[in-house]
Design a protein around this motif. Structure first.
Motif, PDB file in Angstrom:
ATOM      1  N   ILE A  18      -0.417   0.368   1.702  1.00 13.05           N
ATOM      2  CA  ILE A  18      -1.279  -0.462   0.733  1.00 13.05           C
ATOM      3  C   ILE A  18      -2.239  -0.667   1.210  1.00 13.05           C
ATOM      4  O   ILE A  18      -1.939  -0.915   2.521  1.00 13.05           O
ATOM      5  CB  ILE A  18      -0.380  -1.659  -0.202  1.00 13.05           C
ATOM      6  CG1 ILE A  18       0.730  -1.454  -0.721  1.00 13.05           C
ATOM      7  CG2 ILE A  18      -1.154  -2.470  -0.819  1.00 13.05           C
ATOM      8  CD1 ILE A  18       2.043  -2.495  -0.921  1.00 13.05           C
ATOM      9  N   VAL A  19      -3.152  -0.713   0.541  1.00 14.57           N
ATOM     10  CA  VAL A  19      -4.511  -0.790   1.500  1.00 14.57           C
ATOM     11  C   VAL A  19      -5.258  -1.706   0.610  1.00 14.57           C
ATOM     12  O   VAL A  19      -5.465  -2.278  -0.434  1.00 14.57           O
ATOM     13  CB  VAL A  19      -5.609   0.265   2.051  1.00 14.57           C
ATOM     14  CG1 VAL A  19      -4.921   1.229   2.792  1.00 14.57           C
ATOM     15  CG2 VAL A  19      -5.561   0.613   0.379  1.00 14.57           C
ATOM     16  N   MET A  62      -8.562   6.654  -0.670  1.00 18.32           N
ATOM     17  CA  MET A  62      -8.139   8.473  -1.102  1.00 18.32           C
ATOM     18  C   MET A  62      -6.685   8.403  -0.640  1.00 18.32           C
ATOM     19  O   MET A  62      -5.915   8.779  -1.119  1.00 18.32           O
ATOM     20  CB  MET A  62      -8.898   9.236  -0.962  1.00 18.32           C
ATOM     21  CG  MET A  62      -9.900   9.357  -1.416  1.00 18.32           C
ATOM     22  SD  MET A  62      -9.736   9.644  -3.905  1.00 18.32           S
ATOM     23  CE  MET A  62      -9.666  11.484  -3.609  1.00 18.32           C
ATOM     24  N   LYS A  63      -6.599   7.754   0.526  1.00 15.59           N
ATOM     25  CA  LYS A  63      -5.409   8.388   1.489  1.00 15.59           C
ATOM     26  C   LYS A  63      -3.548   6.691   0.725  1.00 15.59           C
ATOM     27  O   LYS A  63      -3.015   7.554   1.239  1.00 15.59           O
ATOM     28  CB  LYS A  63      -5.280   7.972   2.959  1.00 15.59           C
ATOM     29  CG  LYS A  63      -5.907   9.131   3.407  1.00 15.59           C
ATOM     30  CD  LYS A  63      -5.639   9.197   4.834  1.00 15.59           C
ATOM     31  CE  LYS A  63      -6.399  10.132   5.241  1.00 15.59           C
ATOM     32  NZ  LYS A  63      -7.056  10.561   6.845  1.00 15.59           N
ATOM     33  N   ALA A  64      -4.467   6.051   0.606  1.00 22.55           N
ATOM     34  CA  ALA A  64      -3.459   4.564  -0.039  1.00 22.55           C
ATOM     35  C   ALA A  64      -2.765   4.968  -1.477  1.00 22.55           C
ATOM     36  O   ALA A  64      -2.974   5.963  -1.836  1.00 22.55           O
ATOM     37  CB  ALA A  64      -4.485   3.722  -0.395  1.00 22.55           C
ATOM     38  N   ASP A  65      -1.793   4.179  -1.042  1.00 19.04           N
ATOM     39  CA  ASP A  65      -1.020   4.713  -2.631  1.00 19.04           C
ATOM     40  C   ASP A  65      -1.398   3.198  -3.621  1.00 19.04           C
ATOM     41  O   ASP A  65      -0.729   3.561  -4.309  1.00 19.04           O
ATOM     42  CB  ASP A  65       0.525   4.186  -2.656  1.00 19.04           C
ATOM     43  CG  ASP A  65       1.642   5.525  -1.535  1.00 19.04           C
ATOM     44  OD1 ASP A  65       1.187   6.146  -1.753  1.00 19.04           O
ATOM     45  OD2 ASP A  65       1.756   5.530  -0.577  1.00 19.04           O
ATOM     46  N   VAL A  66      -1.561   2.429  -2.913  1.00 19.53           N
ATOM     47  CA  VAL A  66      -2.056   1.457  -3.436  1.00 19.53           C
ATOM     48  C   VAL A  66      -3.543   0.359  -2.994  1.00 19.53           C
ATOM     49  O   VAL A  66      -3.374   0.605  -2.029  1.00 19.53           O
ATOM     50  CB  VAL A  66      -1.147  -0.355  -3.944  1.00 19.53           C
ATOM     51  CG1 VAL A  66      -1.506  -1.072  -4.420  1.00 19.53           C
ATOM     52  CG2 VAL A  66       0.527   0.977  -4.732  1.00 19.53           C
ATOM     53  N   ALA A  67      -4.487   0.690  -3.561  1.00 19.41           N
ATOM     54  CA  ALA A  67      -5.385  -0.450  -3.285  1.00 19.41           C
ATOM     55  C   ALA A  67      -6.307  -1.086  -4.028  1.00 19.41           C
ATOM     56  O   ALA A  67      -5.816  -1.329  -5.354  1.00 19.41           O
ATOM     57  CB  ALA A  67      -6.929   0.935  -3.178  1.00 19.41           C
ATOM     58  N   VAL A  68      -5.759  -2.402  -3.344  1.00 17.73           N
ATOM     59  CA  VAL A  68      -6.308  -3.335  -3.528  1.00 17.73           C
ATOM     60  C   VAL A  68      -7.905  -4.421  -3.824  1.00 17.73           C
ATOM     61  O   VAL A  68      -8.066  -3.919  -2.007  1.00 17.73           O
ATOM     62  CB  VAL A  68      -5.261  -4.867  -3.242  1.00 17.73           C
ATOM     63  CG1 VAL A  68      -5.881  -6.119  -3.954  1.00 17.73           C
ATOM     64  CG2 VAL A  68      -3.732  -4.251  -3.202  1.00 17.73           C
ATOM     65  N   LEU A  69      -9.277  -4.008  -4.293  1.00 22.65           N
ATOM     66  CA  LEU A  69     -10.369  -4.578  -3.839  1.00 22.65           C
ATOM     67  C   LEU A  69     -11.105  -5.737  -4.407  1.00 22.65           C
ATOM     68  O   LEU A  69     -10.313  -5.929  -5.657  1.00 22.65           O
ATOM     69  CB  LEU A  69     -10.972  -3.090  -4.367  1.00 22.65           C
ATOM     70  CG  LEU A  69     -10.505  -1.679  -3.901  1.00 22.65           C
ATOM     71  CD1 LEU A  69     -11.215  -0.625  -5.218  1.00 22.65           C
ATOM     72  CD2 LEU A  69     -10.508  -1.064  -2.917  1.00 22.65           C
ATOM     73  N   TYR A  70     -11.702  -6.190  -3.630  1.00 22.00           N
ATOM     74  CA  TYR A  70     -12.420  -7.341  -4.123  1.00 22.00           C
ATOM     75  C   TYR A  70     -13.895  -7.225  -3.649  1.00 22.00           C
ATOM     76  O   TYR A  70     -14.173  -6.855  -1.878  1.00 22.00           O
ATOM     77  CB  TYR A  70     -11.813  -8.143  -3.295  1.00 22.00           C
ATOM     78  CG  TYR A  70     -10.350  -8.696  -3.577  1.00 22.00           C
ATOM     79  CD1 TYR A  70     -10.028  -9.480  -4.329  1.00 22.00           C
ATOM     80  CD2 TYR A  70      -9.484  -8.498  -2.636  1.00 22.00           C
ATOM     81  CE1 TYR A  70      -8.381  -9.683  -4.406  1.00 22.00           C
ATOM     82  CE2 TYR A  70      -7.989  -8.263  -2.909  1.00 22.00           C
ATOM     83  CZ  TYR A  70      -7.897  -8.865  -3.576  1.00 22.00           C
ATOM     84  OH  TYR A  70      -6.395  -9.497  -3.700  1.00 22.00           O
ATOM     85  N   GLY A  71     -14.834  -7.323  -4.175  1.00 21.93           N
ATOM     86  CA  GLY A  71     -15.901  -7.731  -4.277  1.00 21.93           C
ATOM     87  C   GLY A  71     -17.224  -6.385  -4.431  1.00 21.93           C
ATOM     88  O   GLY A  71     -16.817  -5.742  -5.582  1.00 21.93           O
ATOM     89  N   LYS A  72     -18.512  -7.285  -5.411  1.00 20.07           N
ATOM     90  CA  LYS A  72     -19.245  -6.077  -5.820  1.00 20.07           C
ATOM     91  C   LYS A  72     -19.760  -4.549  -5.112  1.00 20.07           C
ATOM     92  O   LYS A  72     -19.505  -3.878  -5.843  1.00 20.07           O
ATOM     93  CB  LYS A  72     -20.493  -7.258  -6.096  1.00 20.07           C
ATOM     94  CG  LYS A  72     -20.132  -8.116  -6.749  1.00 20.07           C
ATOM     95  CD  LYS A  72     -21.919  -9.005  -7.470  1.00 20.07           C
ATOM     96  CE  LYS A  72     -21.374  -9.680  -7.936  1.00 20.07           C
ATOM     97  NZ  LYS A  72     -22.824 -10.785  -8.560  1.00 20.07           N
TER      98      LYS A  72
END
Length: 105
Positions: A18-19, A62-72
């Motif tokens: 998870i990233v 791209m490498k992560a199984d789960v990516a959690v993103l915050y911000g414009k």
């Protein structure tokens, strides 16, 4: 300005990676939408993460199984690269958030 990257696979079954990525200037931010009953918190632990540029951020997603993103900036980058659909973005008081899950076939 860069992006804050924090990778975690502690306590996740099967070695799932998870990233968490955020624009550097939104770490620790809390936004509320009382009407929708949503509280969005950008984790403080991101402040312990690595400051990365655009290419490293994309590589991590791209490498992560789960990516959690915050911000414009990070969310727009993911949309531009075709990793996120615009209609999947959750907006809370001007702060965009999205989660990307990759499922093996």
């Amino acid at each position: 300005m860069g992006y804050r990257l924090y990778a975690d696979n502690r306590g996740v079954p099967g070695g799932v990676v998870i990233v968490y990525l955020s624009d550097d200037d939104v770490v620790g931010r809390v936004e509320r939408d009382e009407e929708k009953g949503i509280v969005l918190r950008v984790p403080e632990i991101l402040s312990e993460g690595t400051l990365v540029g655009e290419e490293e951020a994309l590589e991590a997603i791209m490498k992560a199984d789960v990516a959690v993103l915050y911000g414009k900036r990070i969310v727009e980058l993911a949309v531009e690269k075709g990793l996120v659909a615009k209609d999947s973005i959750l907006w809370v008081n001007g702060l965009p958030h999205v989660q990307v899950f990759k499922f093996p076939y």
